[in-house]
Design a protein around this motif. Sequence first.
Motif, mmCIF file in Angstrom:
data_model
loop_
_atom_site.group_PDB
_atom_site.id
_atom_site.type_symbol
_atom_site.label_atom_id
_atom_site.label_comp_id
_atom_site.label_asym_id
_atom_site.label_seq_id
_atom_site.Cartn_x
_atom_site.Cartn_y
_atom_site.Cartn_z
ATOM 1 N N LEU A 200 -2.705 -6.530 4.257
ATOM 2 C CA LEU A 200 -1.770 -5.807 5.107
ATOM 3 C C LEU A 200 -0.481 -5.638 4.318
ATOM 4 C CD1 LEU A 200 -1.024 -4.654 7.936
ATOM 5 C CD2 LEU A 200 -0.104 -6.921 8.467
ATOM 6 N N HIS A 290 4.053 -0.795 8.659
ATOM 7 C CA HIS A 290 2.938 -1.562 8.120
ATOM 8 C C HIS A 290 1.725 -0.657 7.912
ATOM 9 C CE1 HIS A 290 2.463 -1.462 12.497
ATOM 10 N NE2 HIS A 290 1.157 -1.465 12.259
ATOM 11 N N VAL A 292 -2.712 -0.952 6.315
ATOM 12 C CA VAL A 292 -3.739 -1.570 5.488
ATOM 13 C C VAL A 292 -3.668 -0.984 4.079
ATOM 14 C CG1 VAL A 292 -5.505 0.162 6.021
ATOM 15 C CG2 VAL A 292 -6.203 -2.177 5.427
#
Length: 354
Positions: A200, A290, A292
């Motif tokens: 992450l 944020h 992935v």
Amino acid sequence: MKKIGLTLQQQRDIYRDGFVVLSNIIPQEMVNAARREINMNLGDVRAGAMGAENLSDIKTATKTLERVGSDKVILDLFNNTDVKKTVEAFFGRRIKPAAVAQLAIPFPQKPGENVNESGYHDKDTPFYGWCGHLDGLWNGGDRIPEIGKELTPHRRHKWYSDPSRNGCYRTYDQNCNVHNFTALVGIALSDQTIEGCGNLGLLKGAHHRIGEFFQQQRDAGGPLGPDGPGWKREHTEAPNGHGLRHYPEQVRAAFRKDALQTTDGRYWPKPTLVKVRAGDALIVHFATPHSVTRVQGPDPRFMVYFRASAPRKEAHLQVYPDALCDIWLEWRGMQNFVKEHDAKERRRKEFAIS
């Protein structure tokens, strides 16, 4: 039920960085049980897809995995561990048990030609394809437009339709275009101790600037979010002509240090790629961008996410503009720390001036 107290370090971390890691907070047997449940269902999906006679059968098979997010063995990772108690300590109030979770299991892949929501090829996007975003934003009513192909009238209509692929709308009431909650809670079910394993990525410290930006939008008359003052929703200069700005350019520009550029001159802020082990948890402030990142190692990455909200009045269950402008409004367990920290900062600045 015994309450959890926050450590000074936990408060410092979430205030400074916009996230905190809770190490080894999930018992190993619960991690194993959750992994087993997910893997059994992945096997069912594979079997269903192999026996499929048409596309409808494949879609039915994939629905099996989606239902795992409401299985007790998954929900217990939040509801019946110290994770929920710690979130409640930050919020300063009890919260409802989680009813659903998001399973986030990216598989290994090469940097490729697929186009991301920013409108760039994954292979051209720095930092393992990191495209930071805030949650609760419209992300297109149809698949991401391709590079080098103009949208047909039909595709254009579908692209700009509501709701989007993630269930969000372009506009909400209360002069706000953001469907916000309080904190993103992630639980690691696999080790992520090196970069390139699907970590992450978080734009460390950006939550402060995001809150300031939302207040600027409110002062300018709103609406808050994309299509509001200073925040064009689409980056039409992106290679596909429809790149989505999932956090403001003003905030992006503030993180040019260590940023990389694509060949078109666009800057890509460097995220913090969080390193965790199976059984660790993350609490991320809603205002922290944020995303992935790509898995370049040999194994899939296993994460489970919960979206936690502090108790709210009925009118603010989906949209709470005040909490966007005052980023600590719903974090009652942090408010004494915030007051003391801000008072120290004021004294420091006054001393520097004198």
